[in-house]
Design a protein around this motif. Structure first.
Motif, mmCIF file in Angstrom:
data_model
loop_
_atom_site.group_PDB
_atom_site.id
_atom_site.type_symbol
_atom_site.label_atom_id
_atom_site.label_comp_id
_atom_site.label_asym_id
_atom_site.label_seq_id
_atom_site.Cartn_x
_atom_site.Cartn_y
_atom_site.Cartn_z
ATOM 1 N N LEU A 186 0.823 -1.210 0.000
ATOM 2 C CA LEU A 186 0.000 0.000 0.000
ATOM 3 C C LEU A 186 0.859 1.264 0.000
ATOM 4 C CD1 LEU A 186 -2.897 -1.147 2.344
ATOM 5 C CD2 LEU A 186 -3.047 -0.605 -0.098
ATOM 6 N N THR A 187 1.550 1.469 -1.131
ATOM 7 C CA THR A 187 2.186 2.761 -1.404
ATOM 8 C C THR A 187 1.812 3.150 -2.829
ATOM 9 O OG1 THR A 187 4.277 2.008 -2.403
ATOM 10 C CG2 THR A 187 4.155 2.058 0.022
ATOM 11 N N ARG A 193 3.944 1.384 -10.330
ATOM 12 C CA ARG A 193 4.895 0.481 -10.991
ATOM 13 C C ARG A 193 4.217 -0.787 -11.513
ATOM 14 N NH1 ARG A 193 8.045 1.504 -6.331
ATOM 15 N NH2 ARG A 193 7.973 -0.684 -5.642
ATOM 16 N N HIS A 194 3.254 -1.312 -10.752
ATOM 17 C CA HIS A 194 2.806 -2.679 -11.025
ATOM 18 C C HIS A 194 1.308 -2.854 -11.265
ATOM 19 C CE1 HIS A 194 6.801 -3.990 -10.134
ATOM 20 N NE2 HIS A 194 6.754 -3.460 -8.921
ATOM 21 N N THR A 200 -6.051 3.843 -6.055
ATOM 22 C CA THR A 200 -5.013 4.445 -5.240
ATOM 23 C C THR A 200 -5.112 3.945 -3.807
ATOM 24 O OG1 THR A 200 -6.354 6.339 -4.550
ATOM 25 C CG2 THR A 200 -5.156 6.541 -6.646
ATOM 26 N N VAL A 201 -4.075 4.216 -3.051
ATOM 27 C CA VAL A 201 -4.074 3.837 -1.642
ATOM 28 C C VAL A 201 -5.196 4.558 -0.891
ATOM 29 C CG1 VAL A 201 -2.731 3.883 0.492
ATOM 30 C CG2 VAL A 201 -1.612 3.313 -1.680
ATOM 31 N N LYS A 202 -5.390 5.834 -1.189
ATOM 32 C CA LYS A 202 -6.477 6.570 -0.545
ATOM 33 C C LYS A 202 -7.826 5.933 -0.863
ATOM 34 C CE LYS A 202 -8.681 11.101 -0.144
ATOM 35 N NZ LYS A 202 -10.027 10.527 -0.293
ATOM 36 N N ASP A 203 -8.048 5.584 -2.144
ATOM 37 C CA ASP A 203 -9.294 4.924 -2.527
ATOM 38 C C ASP A 203 -9.482 3.631 -1.742
ATOM 39 O OD1 ASP A 203 -10.003 6.829 -4.430
ATOM 40 O OD2 ASP A 203 -8.938 5.790 -6.039
ATOM 41 N N ARG A 233 7.536 -1.378 2.767
ATOM 42 C CA ARG A 233 6.873 -2.344 3.647
ATOM 43 C C ARG A 233 6.439 -1.676 4.957
ATOM 44 N NH1 ARG A 233 10.548 -7.896 3.436
ATOM 45 N NH2 ARG A 233 10.605 -8.133 1.156
ATOM 46 N N ILE A 234 7.331 -0.888 5.510
ATOM 47 C CA ILE A 234 6.993 -0.227 6.773
ATOM 48 C C ILE A 234 5.883 0.799 6.571
ATOM 49 C CG2 ILE A 234 7.898 1.276 8.600
ATOM 50 C CD1 ILE A 234 10.605 -0.195 8.253
ATOM 51 N N GLU A 235 5.880 1.484 5.439
ATOM 52 C CA GLU A 235 4.786 2.416 5.154
ATOM 53 C C GLU A 235 3.446 1.676 5.112
ATOM 54 O OE1 GLU A 235 3.203 5.411 1.610
ATOM 55 O OE2 GLU A 235 5.357 4.949 1.735
#
Length: 362
Positions: A186-187, A193-194, A200-203, A233-235
């Motif tokens: 979740l970034t 990239r993929h 999006t993460v917000k969505d 990963r930490i994010e």
């Protein structure tokens, strides 16, 4: 994200865990880079003990029903999907779904997850009618993890519904759970990239929040082993922890590993040792999520070592085509797998999910 100062030692982090204090992203990065495997294992076991007895663990028998493989998302890490009109695309009919559920019950399982793709030919009514029919046929003998959040978002948009209205629609169809699937990492950079055609993460979190606010249950998931950095990963873990702080809606956290075989992205699969370290870091970091699950589907019997690295729960899958198409293997020798857990000093107890058989403690 920088490395912590010299005061953020292993002793300081252990003291925080003892006092139920929260570690920071910087301390998590320090642990990953500096702590030994044994130190990670010890800290994760200490964090696990906040929620579970040392020798206790639970498991369930479940099936992922891949109801369609037609998808327009085109994620480069997926070996399962077929584009609309492409050879090999399919949609299961109701009798085929029922046959898979009958087999699940015969094997002693009571949890079925549904995972397919962004199929533009399937309206939201297909799903609601299917889930309603399953409830009518099986009642509370089994539970449904109906869709992933990513599929839920696509269906809501496809039906011109906001997330709150879509969640209510599924709730009326008998749905109680929509899992955290489709999260991967979740970034925003990872998604660009993929999986540029995904949300999006917000969505993602907006949809998950609407699911929780509708009174449905959900979970957190994560997939590692692509090309993500430790900072990414930490994010992901930080966003998950914040969401749980705000909603309390996450029933569990499950992490598994990317299987690169037959995918466009390709690559080399990460080792189980790296997976176990990440599982330990997740247990230490997610101080507000009680249940941490280890992935038998992607790690086979070695997944049970995750119980030593902070996990307390696992499932015994009988099918998941998405992961199997990318190289995962499944064993139906459940007793052999459970014996591995026993050999590590744990007493596995079946965790019923279906309401009809729920134990009072659940």
């Amino acid at each position: 994200m920088g490395v912590p100062t010299s005061t953020a030692t292993l002793f300081d982090i252990r003291r925080k865990i003892e006092h139920r204090e929260r570690i920071s992203p910087e301390e998590a990065l320090w642990l990953w880079r500096e702590a030994s495997d044994e130190e990670m294992r010890s800290l994760a076991s200490q964090a696990r003990a906040r929620f579970h007895e040392p020798s206790a663990c639970t498991y369930l028998v479940m099936r992922i029903i891949n109801y369609t493989n037609v998808c327009v998302a085109q994620c480069d890490y997926c070996a399962f999907y077929r584009l609309p009109g492409q050879d090999g695309g399919y949609v299961l009919n109701r009798d085929q779904v029922f046959a898979k559920l009958d087999e699940l019950l015969a094997l002693g399982g009571d949890l079925a997850g549904f995972n397919g793709g962004f199929n533009p030919h399937l309206p939201i009514e297909y799903y609601c009618d299917l889930f309603r029919a399953i409830r009518d046929r099986y009642g509370d003998r089994l539970e449904l993890y109906a869709l992933t959040i990513a599929e839920f978002m696509y269906l809501a948009d496809h039906a011109s519904l906001d997330y709150a209205a879509a969640a209510e629609r599924f709730k009326r169809a008998g749905v109680r759970w929509i899992t955290g699937g489709g999260s991967e990492i979740l970034t925003e950079d990872f998604r660009r990239r993929h999986s540029k055609f995904k949300y999006t993460v917000k969505d993602y979190f907006d949809a998950q929040r609407a699911i929780v606010e509708a009174g449905l249950r959900t979970s957190a998931t994560m997939v590692i082993g692509f090309d993500e950095t430790i900072e990414e990963r930490i994010e992901h873990l930080e966003r998950t922890r914040q969401f749980q702080d705000e909603t309390g809606g996450l029933g569990s956290f499950l992490c598994w590993t990317f299987k690169p075989y037959f995918t466009k992205l390709g690559g080399i699969e990460i080792t189980t040792d790296e997976y176990l370290r990440h599982l330990a870091l997740s247990r230490i970091y997610l101080d507000n999520v009680a249940r941490i699950r280890t992935s038998v589907l992607t790690q086979n019997e070695r997944a049970l070592e995750g119980l030593l690295y902070g996990a307390d729960d696992f499932d015994l899958p009988i099918e998941d085509e998405v992961t199997q198409m990318a190289g995962a293997t499944i064993s139906l020798n459940f007793e052999r797998i459970l014996d591995v857990a026993r050999g590590l000093g744990f007493e596995p107890a079946y965790r019923h999910v279906a309401p009809q058989v729920l134990a009072p403690a659940d």
